[in-house]
Design a protein around this motif. Sequence first.
Motif, PDB file in Angstrom:
ATOM      1  N   THR A 128      39.385   4.170   4.206  1.00  0.00           N
ATOM      2  CA  THR A 128      39.136   5.260   5.155  1.00  0.00           C
ATOM      3  C   THR A 128      37.646   5.381   5.462  1.00  0.00           C
ATOM      4  O   THR A 128      37.250   5.553   6.622  1.00  0.00           O
ATOM      5  N   ARG A 176      36.539   2.574   7.798  1.00  0.00           N
ATOM      6  CA  ARG A 176      36.924   2.812   9.187  1.00  0.00           C
ATOM      7  C   ARG A 176      36.049   3.863   9.859  1.00  0.00           C
ATOM      8  O   ARG A 176      35.919   3.876  11.081  1.00  0.00           O
ATOM      9  N   GLN A 177      35.455   4.753   9.065  1.00  0.00           N
ATOM     10  CA  GLN A 177      34.560   5.771   9.603  1.00  0.00           C
ATOM     11  C   GLN A 177      33.116   5.266   9.675  1.00  0.00           C
ATOM     12  O   GLN A 177      32.194   6.055   9.860  1.00  0.00           O
ATOM     13  N   LYS A 178      32.926   3.976   9.510  1.00  0.00           N
ATOM     14  CA  LYS A 178      31.611   3.314   9.606  1.00  0.00           C
ATOM     15  C   LYS A 178      30.658   3.701   8.469  1.00  0.00           C
ATOM     16  O   LYS A 178      29.459   3.621   8.608  1.00  0.00           O
ATOM     17  N   ASN A 179      31.205   4.115   7.334  1.00  0.00           N
ATOM     18  CA  ASN A 179      30.396   4.421   6.159  1.00  0.00           C
ATOM     19  C   ASN A 179      30.558   3.268   5.170  1.00  0.00           C
ATOM     20  O   ASN A 179      31.288   3.357   4.190  1.00  0.00           O
TER      21      ASN A 179
END
Length: 50
Positions: A22, A25-28
């Motif tokens: 997750t 996918r949130q670019k973290n």
Amino acid sequence: MVVISWIAIAYIIIYYVLFGITLWRQKNKIGSAVVIFLALACIALHYISF
């Protein structure tokens, strides 16, 4: 007792890996890598403790 501990560890590892996905996918990307490393550390610590 060993089976119960393995089931608990498996549940924790699955949770951490899905949370890492997750975050990815949130670019973290750094946070994701740290969380997945934590899941791998849970596996290693479980082997060391027995």
